[in-house]
Design a protein around this motif. Structure first.
Motif, PDB file in Angstrom:
ATOM      1  N   VAL A 198       0.699  -1.300   0.013  1.00 52.52           N
ATOM      2  CA  VAL A 198      -0.138  -0.418  -0.157  1.00 52.52           C
ATOM      3  C   VAL A 198       1.301   1.271  -0.128  1.00 52.52           C
ATOM      4  CG1 VAL A 198      -1.871   1.063   1.124  1.00 52.52           C
ATOM      5  CG2 VAL A 198      -2.165  -0.759   1.352  1.00 52.52           C
ATOM      6  N   ILE A 199       0.450   2.002  -0.923  1.00 57.83           N
ATOM      7  CA  ILE A 199       1.792   3.446  -1.467  1.00 57.83           C
ATOM      8  C   ILE A 199       0.982   4.789  -0.911  1.00 57.83           C
ATOM      9  CG2 ILE A 199       2.687   5.087  -3.081  1.00 57.83           C
ATOM     10  CD1 ILE A 199       2.619   0.962  -3.322  1.00 57.83           C
ATOM     11  N   CYS A 200       1.193   5.373  -0.143  1.00 59.65           N
ATOM     12  CA  CYS A 200       0.766   6.274   0.846  1.00 59.65           C
ATOM     13  C   CYS A 200       2.146   7.572   0.259  1.00 59.65           C
ATOM     14  CB  CYS A 200       0.255   6.512   2.496  1.00 59.65           C
ATOM     15  SG  CYS A 200      -0.302   4.634   2.374  1.00 59.65           S
ATOM     16  N   SER A 201       0.580   8.430   0.419  1.00 59.24           N
ATOM     17  CA  SER A 201       0.924  10.085  -0.195  1.00 59.24           C
ATOM     18  C   SER A 201       0.749  10.552   1.402  1.00 59.24           C
ATOM     19  CB  SER A 201       0.466  11.091  -1.332  1.00 59.24           C
ATOM     20  OG  SER A 201       0.242  10.524  -1.933  1.00 59.24           O
ATOM     21  N   ALA A 202       1.658  11.757   1.537  1.00 59.53           N
ATOM     22  CA  ALA A 202       1.644  12.389   2.719  1.00 59.53           C
ATOM     23  C   ALA A 202       0.468  13.215   2.662  1.00 59.53           C
ATOM     24  CB  ALA A 202       2.568  14.089   2.679  1.00 59.53           C
ATOM     25  N   SER A 284       2.760   9.385   7.553  1.00 57.32           N
ATOM     26  CA  SER A 284       1.692   8.554   7.562  1.00 57.32           C
ATOM     27  C   SER A 284       1.773   7.432   7.109  1.00 57.32           C
ATOM     28  CB  SER A 284       1.573   9.781   5.398  1.00 57.32           C
ATOM     29  OG  SER A 284       0.387   9.274   4.678  1.00 57.32           O
ATOM     30  N   VAL A 285       3.439   6.996   6.846  1.00 55.30           N
ATOM     31  CA  VAL A 285       2.871   5.056   6.399  1.00 55.30           C
ATOM     32  C   VAL A 285       2.901   5.314   7.649  1.00 55.30           C
ATOM     33  CG1 VAL A 285       4.341   5.318   4.014  1.00 55.30           C
ATOM     34  CG2 VAL A 285       5.989   5.037   5.891  1.00 55.30           C
ATOM     35  N   ARG A 286       3.539   5.805   8.707  1.00 54.15           N
ATOM     36  CA  ARG A 286       3.854   5.170  10.142  1.00 54.15           C
ATOM     37  C   ARG A 286       2.594   5.075  10.600  1.00 54.15           C
ATOM     38  NH1 ARG A 286       8.408   6.356   8.371  1.00 54.15           N
ATOM     39  NH2 ARG A 286      10.079   5.075   9.582  1.00 54.15           N
ATOM     40  N   ILE A 287       1.200   6.114  10.376  1.00 54.51           N
ATOM     41  CA  ILE A 287       0.209   5.604  10.726  1.00 54.51           C
ATOM     42  C   ILE A 287      -0.540   5.056  10.917  1.00 54.51           C
ATOM     43  CG2 ILE A 287      -1.787   7.763  10.925  1.00 54.51           C
ATOM     44  CD1 ILE A 287       0.187  10.039  11.942  1.00 54.51           C
ATOM     45  N   SER A 301       5.333  -0.835   8.156  1.00 54.23           N
ATOM     46  CA  SER A 301       5.172   0.201   7.410  1.00 54.23           C
ATOM     47  C   SER A 301       7.393  -0.194   7.103  1.00 54.23           C
ATOM     48  CB  SER A 301       4.942   1.610   8.224  1.00 54.23           C
ATOM     49  OG  SER A 301       5.961   1.996   9.336  1.00 54.23           O
ATOM     50  N   PHE A 302       7.256   0.785   5.910  1.00 60.35           N
ATOM     51  CA  PHE A 302       8.565   0.934   5.484  1.00 60.35           C
ATOM     52  C   PHE A 302       8.948   2.061   4.261  1.00 60.35           C
ATOM     53  CE2 PHE A 302       7.718  -3.594   5.061  1.00 60.35           C
ATOM     54  CZ  PHE A 302       8.669  -3.911   5.868  1.00 60.35           C
ATOM     55  N   ASP A 303      10.139   2.765   4.769  1.00 59.55           N
ATOM     56  CA  ASP A 303      10.831   3.754   4.210  1.00 59.55           C
ATOM     57  C   ASP A 303      10.763   3.360   2.345  1.00 59.55           C
ATOM     58  OD1 ASP A 303      10.176   5.704   5.388  1.00 59.55           O
ATOM     59  OD2 ASP A 303      11.956   5.675   6.270  1.00 59.55           O
ATOM     60  N   ALA A 304      10.301   3.563   1.753  1.00 60.58           N
ATOM     61  CA  ALA A 304      10.624   3.607   0.143  1.00 60.58           C
ATOM     62  C   ALA A 304      11.865   2.916  -0.124  1.00 60.58           C
ATOM     63  CB  ALA A 304      10.551   5.098  -1.219  1.00 60.58           C
ATOM     64  N   TRP A 305      12.954   3.474   0.552  1.00 61.95           N
ATOM     65  CA  TRP A 305      14.364   2.984   0.306  1.00 61.95           C
ATOM     66  C   TRP A 305      14.565   1.703   0.740  1.00 61.95           C
ATOM     67  CZ3 TRP A 305      13.764   8.255   2.532  1.00 61.95           C
ATOM     68  CH2 TRP A 305      13.550   8.030   3.479  1.00 61.95           C
ATOM     69  N   ASP A 306      14.227   0.959   1.382  1.00 63.79           N
ATOM     70  CA  ASP A 306      14.147   0.078   2.807  1.00 63.79           C
ATOM     71  C   ASP A 306      13.635  -0.966   1.630  1.00 63.79           C
ATOM     72  OD1 ASP A 306      15.540   1.143   4.687  1.00 63.79           O
ATOM     73  OD2 ASP A 306      13.481   1.325   5.437  1.00 63.79           O
ATOM     74  N   ASN A 339       2.236 -11.602   3.560  1.00 61.11           N
ATOM     75  CA  ASN A 339       1.197 -12.057   3.983  1.00 61.11           C
ATOM     76  C   ASN A 339       0.867 -10.787   5.459  1.00 61.11           C
ATOM     77  OD1 ASN A 339      -0.290 -14.525   2.326  1.00 61.11           O
ATOM     78  ND2 ASN A 339       1.443 -15.168   3.788  1.00 61.11           N
ATOM     79  N   VAL A 340       1.710  -9.890   4.737  1.00 54.98           N
ATOM     80  CA  VAL A 340       1.963  -9.122   6.383  1.00 54.98           C
ATOM     81  C   VAL A 340       2.114  -8.053   4.976  1.00 54.98           C
ATOM     82  CG1 VAL A 340       3.300  -7.094   6.799  1.00 54.98           C
ATOM     83  CG2 VAL A 340       3.235  -9.607   7.926  1.00 54.98           C
ATOM     84  N   VAL A 341       0.904  -6.531   4.810  1.00 52.71           N
ATOM     85  CA  VAL A 341       0.601  -5.305   4.612  1.00 52.71           C
ATOM     86  C   VAL A 341       1.409  -4.174   4.585  1.00 52.71           C
ATOM     87  CG1 VAL A 341      -0.551  -3.526   3.391  1.00 52.71           C
ATOM     88  CG2 VAL A 341      -1.755  -5.733   4.109  1.00 52.71           C
ATOM     89  N   ALA A 342       2.956  -4.279   3.563  1.00 55.87           N
ATOM     90  CA  ALA A 342       3.825  -3.757   3.007  1.00 55.87           C
ATOM     91  C   ALA A 342       3.466  -1.922   3.004  1.00 55.87           C
ATOM     92  CB  ALA A 342       5.257  -3.686   1.985  1.00 55.87           C
ATOM     93  N   VAL A 343       3.360  -1.114   3.763  1.00 57.48           N
ATOM     94  CA  VAL A 343       2.613  -0.247   3.462  1.00 57.48           C
ATOM     95  C   VAL A 343       4.144   0.937   3.446  1.00 57.48           C
ATOM     96  CG1 VAL A 343       1.424   2.101   4.804  1.00 57.48           C
ATOM     97  CG2 VAL A 343       0.937  -0.316   5.576  1.00 57.48           C
ATOM     98  N   VAL A 344       4.301   1.104   2.141  1.00 61.14           N
ATOM     99  CA  VAL A 344       5.302   1.815   1.877  1.00 61.14           C
ATOM    100  C   VAL A 344       5.093   3.699   1.759  1.00 61.14           C
ATOM    101  CG1 VAL A 344       7.572   1.824   0.041  1.00 61.14           C
ATOM    102  CG2 VAL A 344       5.503   0.277   0.814  1.00 61.14           C
ATOM    103  N   THR A 345       5.573   4.468   1.743  1.00 61.77           N
ATOM    104  CA  THR A 345       6.419   6.107   1.073  1.00 61.77           C
ATOM    105  C   THR A 345       6.024   6.032  -0.223  1.00 61.77           C
ATOM    106  OG1 THR A 345       8.542   6.409   1.687  1.00 61.77           O
ATOM    107  CG2 THR A 345       6.947   7.123   3.715  1.00 61.77           C
ATOM    108  N   GLY A 346       5.741   6.709  -0.903  1.00 63.70           N
ATOM    109  CA  GLY A 346       5.404   7.488  -2.263  1.00 63.70           C
ATOM    110  C   GLY A 346       6.229   8.274  -2.239  1.00 63.70           C
TER     111      GLY A 346
END
Length: 622
Positions: A198-202, A284-287, A301-306, A339-346
């Motif tokens: 799941v890619i999230c904006s600010a 945003s992704v951490r929340i 949550s993941f920062d995109a570079w991770d 099976n874990v949703v990776a919430v990634v910074t866009g």
């Protein structure tokens, strides 16, 4: 008072209970199904991001008084599925050691290494028993539930504007994973999904707020209280775990420290701007990940570079490196449980030096399509605040309607010429991998949205109308270059020298007309005109607009006949036209004060069956 019969029954029950542990495997389920919500009792306990077991999930399933525990994490795509567990603990340990040494290079460590590092021993022990198939969305034999599809889901800032929006999106994701029953109790027709990312904006207007904070810091004042109120208030609204609040507070503290540095040194370079605006997506992704976990959706949550999003060194408008797709694929395969949703910074990434870069406004779309292409998902979903890609801007055209299908080429042209639905280059990874992109409305998730694929809808004469405002028209004319083969070369050599880009072009033997985007710096345009004046006359016309029809160019005669009948009837003057370079694009340059009327009149003709001058079709006016 006990009777002989009751004593016999009690004895029978005691014998049966004594035999139960020996036969408990009859009730045992594979470890990859341990978190299925259909289990009689389930409990999800996510490890914290700071744990050495990041990404692992502890699933406890209880049958009566017997409790089974299982850890699962990402396995290789070709890992052997549905491995059976041995009946005794000793046999399980032996099988684990054997599988670990033969199937997973990362887990085939020596006994000495495992003794030295308990974490490695735990991972090695469990890895051989993993099943990478999806947990809760696969249809079982005999089940009425539809098989799920793998997707990436991207949500923009307007969809994440506040705590209410965050909650709606989190529940939307949950309901896409396991669609709820219809109101009448029947099974939903919606296809369940497995979100690989799941890619999230600010949140909301956070990016603009950060840019304003940077400008204020240059003026000597640092103030991020609005950002604190938004993000920490959202944490309080959900009563998020203290760890999440601490992470968000830490990021906001870093942001304030950076702004204090800007205030002291009075400098805000493009590199510093990229760092500054990144705090919006990172909060945003951490929340979002924390909220998903609260409602029962395992997420991290993941920062995109991770996750491998690597770019070049162009701060403010970076491009993905050619190796980025492979890098993303490797990171997901080796580090992230499917099976874990990776919430990634866009929107953000790292260059090769490890510095934060941004992909430009709308770059979150590119992040979503790049990750989707790397993971070879079934569909990339881009969630906006409109019901898909519309025939025109709904803020101007109230009768604009969503398009059910549109081609990659058409979507790219729409983006280049002003449509705010997709990033101009976001289609490239999806196009190369032939993955459909579905644009949906997070405020109206039941709407089917628009599907972007290679085919589109070839039966339409016109697909959509868009425009780009605030452009400059430049006319370059030189009689002395008549017959000279180097005229165009000389012109565009100067454009390259001053790094001025062109949107639309029309040329003849001794003249060239081009449009310049409003992003061009005034000093660059002025220097370009001075160089061009050495061999040509140059005229600039400000306050122009590009009106673009995304149309079937094979039917351009009918399209153009309708357009010019309408323009002539309403006094709209065309100063330049371009057609042919693209097979789906016809562009007109008009005065900016006439652009709204032009769009409204053409939309009435092509989409509303209310053409006041008659629509030309097949050479006939109807």
């Amino acid at each position: 008072r006990q009777t002989p019969g009751s004593i016999s029954m009690a004895a029978f029950l005691l014998v049966a209970l004594a035999a139960l542990p020996a036969n408990i495997d009859a009730f045992h389920v594979p470890s990859n199904r341990m978190c299925n919500r259909r289990s009689p009792v389930y409990n999800n306990e996510l490890s914290s991001p700071s744990s050495p077991l990041v990404g692992l999930q502890n699933c406890n399933v209880q049958y009566g008084n017997v409790k089974h525990s299982s850890l699962y994490t990402a396995g290789k795509e070709d890992a052997q599925e549905n491995q059976e567990e041995d009946e005794t603990t000793e046999a399980t340990d032996d099988a684990t050691d054997a599988d670990t040494s033969s199937t997973d290079n990362e887990s085939s460590t020596s006994d000495k290494d495992e003794e030295d590092d308990p974490t490695k021993a735990i991972i090695a022990a469990y890895k051989s028993n993993l099943n990478p198939r999806r947990l809760s969305t696969d249809a079982r034999p005999g089940s009425t539930m539809k098989p799920s599809i793998d997707v990436t889901m991207k949500f923009g800032g307007s969809s994440l504007a506040n705590s209410e929006c965050i909650d709606r999106v989190a529940k939307l994701i949950r309901d896409r994973i396991r669609p709820p029953l219809n109101e009448d109790g029947t099974v939903s027709e919606e296809v369940p999904v497995r979100p690989r990312a799941v890619i999230c904006s600010a949140m909301g207007k956070t990016t603009n707020t950060l840019l304003s904070a940077g400008e204020m810091a240059l003026e000597g004042r640092v103030d991020i209280e609005a950002l604190r109120t938004l993000h920490l208030g959202t944490c309080r609204d959900f009563d998020l775990p203290s760890q999440t609040r601490t992470e968000v507070e830490t990021l906001l503290g870093e942001c304030q420290d950076m702004l204090n540095g800007v205030r002291l040194i009075q400098e805000l370079s493009p590199k510093s701007l990229d760092q500054l605006v990144s705090y919006g997506e990172r909060c945003s992704v951490r929340i979002m990940a924390a909220r998903l976990n609260q409602i029962g959706v395992p997420a991290q949550s993941f920062d995109a570079w991770d996750v491998g999003v690597l770019t070049d060194d162009t701060y403010g408008d970076a491009n993905l490196l050619p190796t980025a797709i492979d890098s993303i694929r490797e990171r997901f395969a080796s580090r992230i449980d499917p099976n874990v949703v990776a919430v990634v910074t866009g929107f953000i990434g790292h260059n090769t030096k490890g510095r934060i870069t941004t992909l430009g406004r709308g770059g979150s779309d590119l992040t979503a399509t790049a990750i989707g292409a790397a993971l070879k998902v079934d569909e990339i979903q881009v969630w906006k605040d409109v019901d898909g890609i519309l025939t025109a801007d709904p803020r101007l055209v109230k009768n604009a309607v969503p398009l059910s299908h549109i081609s990659y080429e058409e979507a790219s042209e729409l983006a280049y010429f002003g449509a705010q639905v997709l990033h101009p280059i976001a289609m490239q990874p999806a196009l190369k991998s032939d993955i459909p992109v579905r644009v949906k409305n997070s405020y109206n998730p039941s709407a089917p949205g628009s599907v972007i694929d290679k085919i589109g809808n070839p039966d339409r004469m016109v697909t959509a109308i868009t425009c780009k405002r605030g452009v400059t028209l430049m006319d370059i004319h030189s009689l002395q270059m008549l017959g000279a083969y180097g005229f165009l070369g000389a012109v565009f050599s100067d454009f390259e020298k001053h790094k001025v880009s062109v949107d639309v072009l029309a040329s003849s033997e001794v003249s060239v007309s081009v449009t310049l985007d409003k992003k061009q710096r005034e000093e660059d345009t002025k220097a370009l005109c001075e160089d061009l004046s050495n061999f040509a006359e140059v005229e600039l016309h400000q306050d122009r607009a590009i009106l673009t029809l995304i149309a079937d160019v094979r039917r351009s005669s009918d399209v153009l006949a309708t357009v010019f009948r309408s323009f002539s009837a309403h006094g709209i003057k065309v100063e330049m036209m371009s057609q042919g370079a693209s097979k789906v694009n016809i562009s007109f340059i008009v005065r900016e004060e006439q652009i709204d009327e032009a769009i409204l009149k053409l939309h009435s003709c092509f989409f509303e069956d209310q053409c006041d001058v008659g629509l030309v079709e097949g050479g006939q006016i109807r």
